[in-house]
Design a protein around this motif. Structure first.
Motif, PDB file in Angstrom:
ATOM      1  N   GLU A  16       0.820  -1.214   0.000  1.00 53.89           N
ATOM      2  CA  GLU A  16       0.000   0.000   0.000  1.00 53.89           C
ATOM      3  C   GLU A  16       0.853   1.262   0.000  1.00 53.89           C
ATOM      4  N   GLN A  17       1.976   1.197  -0.718  1.00 53.43           N
ATOM      5  CA  GLN A  17       2.857   2.356  -0.857  1.00 53.43           C
ATOM      6  C   GLN A  17       3.896   2.061  -1.926  1.00 53.43           C
ATOM      7  N   ALA A  18       4.545   3.114  -2.403  1.00 54.89           N
ATOM      8  CA  ALA A  18       5.608   2.947  -3.387  1.00 54.89           C
ATOM      9  C   ALA A  18       6.811   2.292  -2.717  1.00 54.89           C
ATOM     10  N   LEU A  19       7.538   1.488  -3.482  1.00 50.05           N
ATOM     11  CA  LEU A  19       8.712   0.800  -2.945  1.00 50.05           C
ATOM     12  C   LEU A  19       9.914   1.735  -2.931  1.00 50.05           C
ATOM     13  N   ASP A  20      10.741   1.619  -1.884  1.00 54.27           N
ATOM     14  CA  ASP A  20      11.984   2.390  -1.872  1.00 54.27           C
ATOM     15  C   ASP A  20      13.017   1.686  -2.744  1.00 54.27           C
ATOM     16  N   ASP A  21      14.215   2.255  -2.826  1.00 49.82           N
ATOM     17  CA  ASP A  21      15.231   1.713  -3.746  1.00 49.82           C
ATOM     18  C   ASP A  21      15.603   0.276  -3.405  1.00 49.82           C
ATOM     19  N   ASP A  22      15.771  -0.017  -2.106  1.00 45.91           N
ATOM     20  CA  ASP A  22      16.145  -1.377  -1.706  1.00 45.91           C
ATOM     21  C   ASP A  22      15.034  -2.364  -2.045  1.00 45.91           C
ATOM     22  N   ALA A  23      13.792  -1.956  -1.807  1.00 52.26           N
ATOM     23  CA  ALA A  23      12.669  -2.836  -2.105  1.00 52.26           C
ATOM     24  C   ALA A  23      12.515  -3.030  -3.605  1.00 52.26           C
ATOM     25  N   MET A  24      12.856  -2.006  -4.396  1.00 48.66           N
ATOM     26  CA  MET A  24      12.823  -2.147  -5.853  1.00 48.66           C
ATOM     27  C   MET A  24      13.834  -3.193  -6.312  1.00 48.66           C
ATOM     28  N   LEU A  25      15.004  -3.200  -5.685  1.00 48.29           N
ATOM     29  CA  LEU A  25      16.011  -4.221  -6.002  1.00 48.29           C
ATOM     30  C   LEU A  25      15.484  -5.600  -5.630  1.00 48.29           C
ATOM     31  N   LEU A  26      14.778  -5.680  -4.522  1.00 51.56           N
ATOM     32  CA  LEU A  26      14.199  -6.953  -4.097  1.00 51.56           C
ATOM     33  C   LEU A  26      13.114  -7.403  -5.080  1.00 51.56           C
TER      34      LEU A  26
END
Length: 208
Positions: A16-26
């Protein structure tokens, strides 16, 4: 299946939110490991929450605190993959486990020498595995890959440590035999197998 953007959208909707950079890598790693298979994506994502690999920070934003390679596979994925393999029979299971030691992509020549099984019999197993959506035949003759990285990981991790080390040695010896001592572009592959035999005397081979 989902493309990379689809996996990101799925994870953002769940969080329920945009992903941060680390989560985008995940998210990228999840797509790579699952090839966008919706069941695998959802089960891996749920597993990330349950194991704490994704956690909220002090502000409530979700982020990755652990890499995908640092956690085990969810039991649901193991059960699905294990069920498909089990229906093919014990012999097929052994052959596919050896193929998983070779890597996500493998060639029938190396698998035949390492397993001691004839190519005709291997083709029967691989045809059945392809029908069960476990492997795919690649355009290059005699080359296959596992349909999803998670299938290869499941087979590899579910092989006992001693048996896996023995399989690495079988593959290393087969690869030396096939390349007649001149591995060329397969040098790194050969070193990896010698290193993973678990025998200190083989580490010198790996270094050489």
């Amino acid at each position: 299946g989902f493309d990379h953007a689809g996996v990101v959208s799925f994870m953002e909707a769940a969080a329920e939110q945009a992903l941060d950079d680390d989560a985008m890598l995940l998210a990228h790693a999840v797509h790579r490991e699952t090839d966008g298979n919706p069941f695998f994506v959802s089960e891996v994502f749920r597993h990330l929450f349950e194991t704490g690999a994704i956690q909220p920070d002090a502000t409530g934003r979700w982020g990755a605190v652990q890499g995908l390679g640092d956690i085990g596979l969810p039991d649901s994925v193991r059960e699905v993959v294990g069920g498909r393999i089990g229906r093919l029979g014990e012999t097929a299971g052994r052959i596919l486990s050896l193929a998983a030691v070779i890597g996500r992509e493998f060639d029938i020549d190396l698998l035949a020498v390492a397993s001691g099984v004839s190519e005709d019999d291997l083709l029967d197993v691989l045809d059945a595995a392809a029908a069960a959506a476990l492997v795919r035949e690649l355009p290059a003759p005699g080359r296959y890959n596992f349909a999803h990285a998670l299938i290869q990981h499941t087979l590899y991790e579910d092989t006992g440590r001693a048996r896996r080390a023995r399989a690495h040695r079988q593959v290393a010896e087969a690869l030396e035999n096939l390349t007649a001592g001149r591995p060329g572009a397969r040098m790194g592959e050969l070193a990896r197998h010698w290193f993973n035999t678990g025998r200190p005397e083989d580490w010198a081979k790996a270094l050489d």
